[in-house]
Design a protein around this motif. Structure first.
Motif, PDB file in Angstrom:
ATOM      1  N   SER A 158       0.833  -1.201   0.000  1.00 57.68           N
ATOM      2  CA  SER A 158       0.000   0.000   0.000  1.00 57.68           C
ATOM      3  C   SER A 158       0.870   1.254   0.000  1.00 57.68           C
ATOM      4  CB  SER A 158      -0.947  -0.004   1.208  1.00 57.68           C
ATOM      5  OG  SER A 158      -0.234   0.061   2.424  1.00 57.68           O
ATOM      6  N   ASN A 159       2.011   1.224   0.737  1.00 58.46           N
ATOM      7  CA  ASN A 159       2.950   2.344   0.723  1.00 58.46           C
ATOM      8  C   ASN A 159       3.594   2.500  -0.653  1.00 58.46           C
ATOM      9  OD1 ASN A 159       3.955   3.604   3.657  1.00 58.46           O
ATOM     10  ND2 ASN A 159       2.832   1.683   3.836  1.00 58.46           N
ATOM     11  N   ARG A 160       4.094   1.392  -1.183  1.00 63.21           N
ATOM     12  CA  ARG A 160       4.762   1.425  -2.481  1.00 63.21           C
ATOM     13  C   ARG A 160       3.826   1.932  -3.578  1.00 63.21           C
ATOM     14  NH1 ARG A 160       5.185  -4.165  -5.265  1.00 63.21           N
ATOM     15  NH2 ARG A 160       3.006  -3.543  -5.592  1.00 63.21           N
ATOM     16  N   ASN A 161       2.600   1.438  -3.589  1.00 67.07           N
ATOM     17  CA  ASN A 161       1.660   1.816  -4.640  1.00 67.07           C
ATOM     18  C   ASN A 161       1.298   3.292  -4.583  1.00 67.07           C
ATOM     19  OD1 ASN A 161       1.750  -0.896  -5.198  1.00 67.07           O
ATOM     20  ND2 ASN A 161      -0.412  -1.287  -4.886  1.00 67.07           N
ATOM     21  N   LEU A 162       1.059   3.798  -3.374  1.00 67.53           N
ATOM     22  CA  LEU A 162       0.712   5.209  -3.252  1.00 67.53           C
ATOM     23  C   LEU A 162       1.899   6.088  -3.663  1.00 67.53           C
ATOM     24  CD1 LEU A 162      -1.422   7.253  -2.529  1.00 67.53           C
ATOM     25  CD2 LEU A 162      -0.722   7.094  -0.136  1.00 67.53           C
ATOM     26  N   PHE A 163       3.094   5.676  -3.291  1.00 70.70           N
ATOM     27  CA  PHE A 163       4.314   6.391  -3.679  1.00 70.70           C
ATOM     28  C   PHE A 163       4.449   6.402  -5.202  1.00 70.70           C
ATOM     29  CE2 PHE A 163       8.942   6.624  -4.393  1.00 70.70           C
ATOM     30  CZ  PHE A 163       9.289   7.696  -3.580  1.00 70.70           C
ATOM     31  N   TYR A 164       4.230   5.260  -5.832  1.00 71.17           N
ATOM     32  CA  TYR A 164       4.329   5.131  -7.290  1.00 71.17           C
ATOM     33  C   TYR A 164       3.287   6.005  -7.991  1.00 71.17           C
ATOM     34  CZ  TYR A 164       4.036   2.846 -11.903  1.00 71.17           C
ATOM     35  OH  TYR A 164       3.998   2.591 -13.252  1.00 71.17           O
ATOM     36  N   VAL A 165       2.061   5.969  -7.505  1.00 69.54           N
ATOM     37  CA  VAL A 165       0.997   6.764  -8.110  1.00 69.54           C
ATOM     38  C   VAL A 165       1.334   8.253  -8.017  1.00 69.54           C
ATOM     39  CG1 VAL A 165      -1.407   7.511  -7.818  1.00 69.54           C
ATOM     40  CG2 VAL A 165      -0.849   5.079  -7.834  1.00 69.54           C
ATOM     41  N   ALA A 166       1.798   8.706  -6.856  1.00 73.24           N
ATOM     42  CA  ALA A 166       2.118  10.120  -6.688  1.00 73.24           C
ATOM     43  C   ALA A 166       3.272  10.534  -7.595  1.00 73.24           C
ATOM     44  CB  ALA A 166       2.464  10.408  -5.225  1.00 73.24           C
ATOM     45  N   CYS A 167       4.303   9.698  -7.669  1.00 69.64           N
ATOM     46  CA  CYS A 167       5.488  10.048  -8.463  1.00 69.64           C
ATOM     47  C   CYS A 167       5.237   9.995  -9.965  1.00 69.64           C
ATOM     48  CB  CYS A 167       6.648   9.115  -8.119  1.00 69.64           C
ATOM     49  SG  CYS A 167       7.347   9.381  -6.473  1.00 69.64           S
ATOM     50  N   SER A 168       4.214   9.319 -10.393  1.00 70.38           N
ATOM     51  CA  SER A 168       3.979   9.134 -11.828  1.00 70.38           C
ATOM     52  C   SER A 168       2.958  10.107 -12.401  1.00 70.38           C
ATOM     53  CB  SER A 168       3.523   7.694 -12.102  1.00 70.38           C
ATOM     54  OG  SER A 168       2.330   7.399 -11.394  1.00 70.38           O
ATOM     55  N   ARG A 169       2.526  11.112 -11.622  1.00 72.69           N
ATOM     56  CA  ARG A 169       1.538  12.064 -12.132  1.00 72.69           C
ATOM     57  C   ARG A 169       2.116  13.109 -13.083  1.00 72.69           C
ATOM     58  NH1 ARG A 169      -1.970   9.047 -12.331  1.00 72.69           N
ATOM     59  NH2 ARG A 169      -0.289   7.645 -11.793  1.00 72.69           N
ATOM     60  N   PRO A 170       3.347  13.623 -12.888  1.00 76.29           N
ATOM     61  CA  PRO A 170       3.768  14.787 -13.678  1.00 76.29           C
ATOM     62  C   PRO A 170       4.158  14.446 -15.102  1.00 76.29           C
ATOM     63  CG  PRO A 170       5.554  14.118 -12.232  1.00 76.29           C
ATOM     64  CD  PRO A 170       4.365  13.274 -11.862  1.00 76.29           C
TER      65      PRO A 170
END
Length: 587
Positions: free
Chosen positions: A536-548
């Motif tokens: 859950s931590n990894r996925n949220l981190f990935y989603v946030a980092c992949s927005r820009p």
């Protein structure tokens, strides 16, 4: 002269060709499309091809392509893109399941008393036998009358899993929907997916099943996550049409199992991580390693945020809302300034209750009442009624419209001057507005407890008692924060959105998230009992980092250990991991 095919275009084309091959050979598949890969584009292409090749035949046979979407917004988008072609049926999972269940009245009538909570509900209604009552599903609110029974949303999914075990039901489903496509498969109900695996994939029968999504983007707790099965051909879409090369390279180092090729390798961009390890102050702590442990003070976090924002502005970042998104994976920076200090204090460490709208009151007000009021003010009355689940309201004459208008004008005024409790009480007095059962049950429990707190009172009753006294303006501030500053937003789909620049603030304050620890575990793997926590931590981190699309900056107010700092350096590169000054206010 035609432009040559880019590497990303080639990767996308090859993935689609493999999916087409699966469909031509009636093989089920899973298209794994990472962030920015163009999953919706692929789904649309698949639907268009199926309609072109088989649309007329499907209609002759009274069949359709089933397409399960995660939201009503996605359903409407697919309907629009395909011009509402009758051979395609896009539906949310509940509506899709009900399109089959409703024709099996005797079977579901026998199962209703066995569903969770229905034995007590039927007893309260003094109903021993359902008789020939029609089973309905429309609004998702349970109700028992002399002629019908209305189901909850969760009941539909349980019934679907139960009936999939029956050959006759499976036969009808296959005959009606020879192809079933599921969008955002990772967020689909786990029980439903397991039933599909058991009764179709295990047996090699049933519809061709196509899954579209990315299990690394599962950030909702109720979803099934990764779906593995020998009968599913895995097709990776190794393309990224969103982000600049530096961002894609960082994502590839984080996720080597699904490498992506950027659409334009020469497009300028950046991905940097800023940390506060040099701050000399006393870091926050908590009992037993609580959820604030390792963060800077609230004042220091704010100073670091201001310092970094000024630095990025000097470097050319445009912080206009249409250019830059600020995502908060921390509560320590802007909670007070955002205007909801009381609500945060009420829930304390139980932040998910309001942050992810798990509290029924906050969910109802933020996801239904607020957008309904916005729709009313924009004169989108059909949309307004949809948000309030008001079904088919009795509006036959001008006086009916006037009554609706008057009640909404009163509601909007009360939102500006009243408390959360006063708004809830007003809504409950409106016969045409359905208030969720979960809200009513909690209100009744509070009423039964009495007007004053008592010793041994449950935490939820105490929280509701306090919440009702809070200015409704704070609820509006919470809604604005969650919808605009976290990847959990539901109304506008931040998870699938993209922005030119993204600044992510990462700290502590959430009992379910510790991103510095997640970095420590990426290589070694988490302890056996922490796998779900890690993912859950990894996925949220990935989603946030992949927005820009162009620029990414992360600010860690949380202390990074040597191991987590080394991993961050590996992901972002030595020149892109930057220590901020010990005293940001003076820098």
């Amino acid at each position: 002269m035609n432009n040559p095919e880019s590497p990303a275009d080639a990767a996308g084309r090859m993935a689609l060709e493999r999916v087409f091959e699966c469909l031509d050979n009636r093989r089920s598949f899973r298209l794994e499309a990472g962030a920015g890969a163009g999953k919706t584009y692929s789904l649309e292409k698949v639907l268009r091809r199926l309609v072109t090749l088989h649309g007329a035949e499907l209609l002759r046979n009274r069949q359709q392509i089933g397409c399960i979407t995660f939201t009503n917004v996605a359903k409407e988008e697919i309907t629009s893109r395909l011009q509402a072609h009758p051979a395609v049926r896009p539906e949310t999972i509940h509506s899709f399941c009900w399109s089959l269940l409703r024709d099996f009245q005797p079977e579901i009538r026998a199962l209703v008393p066995t569903l969770p909570g229905w034995d007590e509900r039927l007893a309260d209604a003094e109903v021993i036998d359902l008789g020939v009552r029609a089973i309905q599903y429309e609004l998702g609110y349970p109700r028992v009358t002399e002629t019908e029974v209305s189901l909850r949303h969760e009941d539909v999914l349980v019934l679907m899993s139960e009936l999939l075990a029956r050959p006759k039901f499976r036969s009808v489903m296959t005959a009606r929907y020879p192809v079933l496509l599921i969008d955002e498969y990772q967020d689909t109900d786990a029980g439903f997916v397991n039933a599909l695996k058991q009764h179709f994939l295990d047996t090699g029968t049933g519809p061709v099943i196509g899954l579209f999504g990315d299990h690394w983007q599962k950030i909702y707790g109720e979803g099934c996550g990764a779906v593995e099965h020998a009968a599913l051909e895995v097709v990776n879409k190794n393309a990224n049409f969103r982000s600049a090369s530096p961002i894609v390279s960082m994502l590839n180092r984080m996720r080597p199992g699904l490498p992506q090729t950027p659409s334009d390798a020469d497009a300028p961009g950046e991905a940097r991580l800023f940390h506060t390890n040099e701050w000399p102050g006393q870091r926050l702590s908590g009992r037993g390693g609580g959820h604030w442990t390792g963060d800077t003070s609230l004042e220091a976090a704010r100073a670091y945020f201001d310092h970094l924002k000024a630095r990025l502005t000097d470097e050319g970042w445009d912080f206009a809302v249409e250019r830059t998104k600020i995502l908060m994976l921390s509560h320590s920076v802007l909670a007070r300034e955002q205007g909801y200090p009381t609500i945060q204090q009420i829930y304390g460490q139980f932040n998910d209750a309001w942050l992810k709208k798990e509290d029924p009151h906050i969910k109802f007000l933020a996801d239904q009442v607020e957008p309904a009021c916005a729709a009313f003010q924009a004169q989108r009355y059909g949309e307004m009624l949809g948000y309030l689940d008001s079904g088919r309201p009795n509006i036959r004459r001008h006086q009916d419209k006037a009554a609706w208008s008057q009640s909404f004008q009163q509601l909007i005024q009360l939102q500006q001057t009243g408390t959360i409790g006063e708004v809830i009480d007003f809504l409950r007095m409106q016969a045409h507005i359905f208030v969720p059962d979960a809200v009513i049950v909690r209100e009744d429990r509070l009423a039964a407890a009495g007007p004053e707190p008592v010793e041994g009172e449950s935490r939820r009753v105490t929280q509701l008692r306090k919440l009702r006294d809070v200015s409704y303006r704070e609820l509006k501030a919470v809604d604005a924060f969650v919808d605009g500053h976290t990847p959990f937003a539901t109304k506008h789909g931040v998870k699938g959105a993209e922005f030119e620049n993204v600044l992510v603030i990462i700290g502590r304050g959430w009992n379910k998230y510790n991103f510095a620890q997640m970095l420590e575990w990426i290589d070694a793997g988490p302890p056996a009992d922490k796998t779900d926590f890690f993912e859950s931590n990894r996925n949220l981190f990935y989603v946030a980092c992949s927005r820009p699309k162009r620029r990414l900056a992360l600010l860690f107010t949380q202390l990074l250990s040597d191991v987590s700092l080394a991993k961050a350096t590996e992901l972002f590169g030595n020149d892109n991991v930057i220590a901020l000054p010990a005293n940001p206010a003076a820098a």
